[in-house]
Design a protein around this motif. Structure first.
Motif, PDB file in Angstrom:
ATOM      1  N   PRO A 195      45.483  55.838  40.134  1.00 14.40           N
ATOM      2  CA  PRO A 195      46.746  56.284  40.730  1.00 14.40           C
ATOM      3  C   PRO A 195      47.130  55.540  42.010  1.00 14.40           C
ATOM      4  CG  PRO A 195      45.482  58.173  40.002  1.00 14.40           C
ATOM      5  CD  PRO A 195      44.594  56.957  39.820  1.00 14.40           C
ATOM      6  N   SER A 196      46.150  55.129  42.795  1.00 16.62           N
ATOM      7  CA  SER A 196      46.482  54.405  44.029  1.00 16.62           C
ATOM      8  C   SER A 196      47.130  53.059  43.723  1.00 16.62           C
ATOM      9  CB  SER A 196      45.239  54.218  44.905  1.00 16.62           C
ATOM     10  OG  SER A 196      44.277  53.422  44.248  1.00 16.62           O
ATOM     11  N   ARG A 197      46.691  52.409  42.652  1.00 16.76           N
ATOM     12  CA  ARG A 197      47.303  51.139  42.247  1.00 16.76           C
ATOM     13  C   ARG A 197      48.723  51.355  41.721  1.00 16.76           C
ATOM     14  NH1 ARG A 197      44.124  46.493  41.318  1.00 16.76           N
ATOM     15  NH2 ARG A 197      41.947  46.824  41.852  1.00 16.76           N
ATOM     16  N   VAL A 198      48.899  52.405  40.944  1.00 17.58           N
ATOM     17  CA  VAL A 198      50.216  52.707  40.384  1.00 17.58           C
ATOM     18  C   VAL A 198      51.203  53.032  41.496  1.00 17.58           C
ATOM     19  CG1 VAL A 198      51.511  54.288  38.893  1.00 17.58           C
ATOM     20  CG2 VAL A 198      49.271  53.450  38.165  1.00 17.58           C
ATOM     21  N   SER A 199      50.787  53.850  42.468  1.00 18.24           N
ATOM     22  CA  SER A 199      51.696  54.222  43.547  1.00 18.24           C
ATOM     23  C   SER A 199      52.006  53.028  44.448  1.00 18.24           C
ATOM     24  CB  SER A 199      51.139  55.388  44.369  1.00 18.24           C
ATOM     25  OG  SER A 199      49.987  55.004  45.083  1.00 18.24           O
ATOM     26  N   TYR A 200      51.000  52.175  44.699  1.00 16.72           N
ATOM     27  CA  TYR A 200      51.271  50.987  45.515  1.00 16.72           C
ATOM     28  C   TYR A 200      52.242  50.058  44.804  1.00 16.72           C
ATOM     29  CZ  TYR A 200      51.065  46.736  48.126  1.00 16.72           C
ATOM     30  OH  TYR A 200      51.442  45.635  48.844  1.00 16.72           O
TER      31      TYR A 200
END
Length: 197
Positions: free
Chosen positions: A57-62
């Motif tokens: 999720p951190s990659r998707v949000s970034y």
């Protein structure tokens, strides 16, 4: 004359953000730009990447944050989560391949029109009317995709194999004169390479 192989996926927001710049760089340096659309969802797992649904999720949000930032910087209208994000890109890619083989129109304009249809206009890029309109808008016979379907499907599959063999792992990706450049944010580096810098 240099040749730039442009590996792309028409549903990619990063290809949309690249816009006309690859074609403009090629023209500036007298290079030939060869469009090589491929199935990015098949490319990623074969080259160590993950499709969006499998990313942390951190990659998707970034990625979403960076897309919005880059779109603002470039003055490009873009929807964060387009209505038809999961549309099958193959028909639009087949049309690009057939149009490139036929010649006579604006390939960069077609690529941009398909990206804009998806990312700014909420259209389904797998629909014939969207593809035909993008072709006609850029000087191609809208029926070119229908006539070149078999050849285009074979080329589309071949582009994926060629990409893997050349070390391509994402889109947009540019290969020229033995050098590789990944991402619309590396277009300055591509231009510098062609200028001999």
């Amino acid at each position: 004359m240099a040749q730039i192989e442009y590996f792309l996926a028409l549903q990619s927001p990063w290809v949309y953000l690249a816009g006309r710049r690859p074609a403009e760089i090629a023209a500036l340096h007298g290079a030939t730009l060869v469009y090589k659309p491929l199935d990015a969802l098949a490319l990623f797992p074969r080259t160590g990447g993950k499709v969006r649904a499998d990313r942390h999720p951190s990659r998707v949000s970034y990625s979403a944050e960076d897309l919005a930032r880059q779109a603002r910087k470039l003055g490009v209208r873009m929807t964060a989560d387009p209505l038809f994000r999961g549309a099958n890109p193959a028909p639009a890619a087949y049309a690009l391949i057939a149009a490139q083989a036929a010649g006579g129109g604006d390939l960069a304009g077609y690529v941009l029109a398909i990206g804009r249809a998806m990312w700014a206009e909420g259209k389904d890029i797998s629909e014939d009317e969207v593809i035909h309109a993008a072709l006609a808008e850029n000087g191609f016979d809208p029926k070119v995709a229908d006539r070149g379907m078999l050849m285009a499907a074979e080329t589309y599959a071949g582009n994926l194999e060629e990409a893997v063999s050349k070390g391509v792992f994402g889109v947009p990706f540019f290969v020229t004169e033995g050098a590789r450049f990944w991402g619309q944010d590396r277009l300055d580096d591509l231009e510098a390479h062609l200028a001999g810098a």
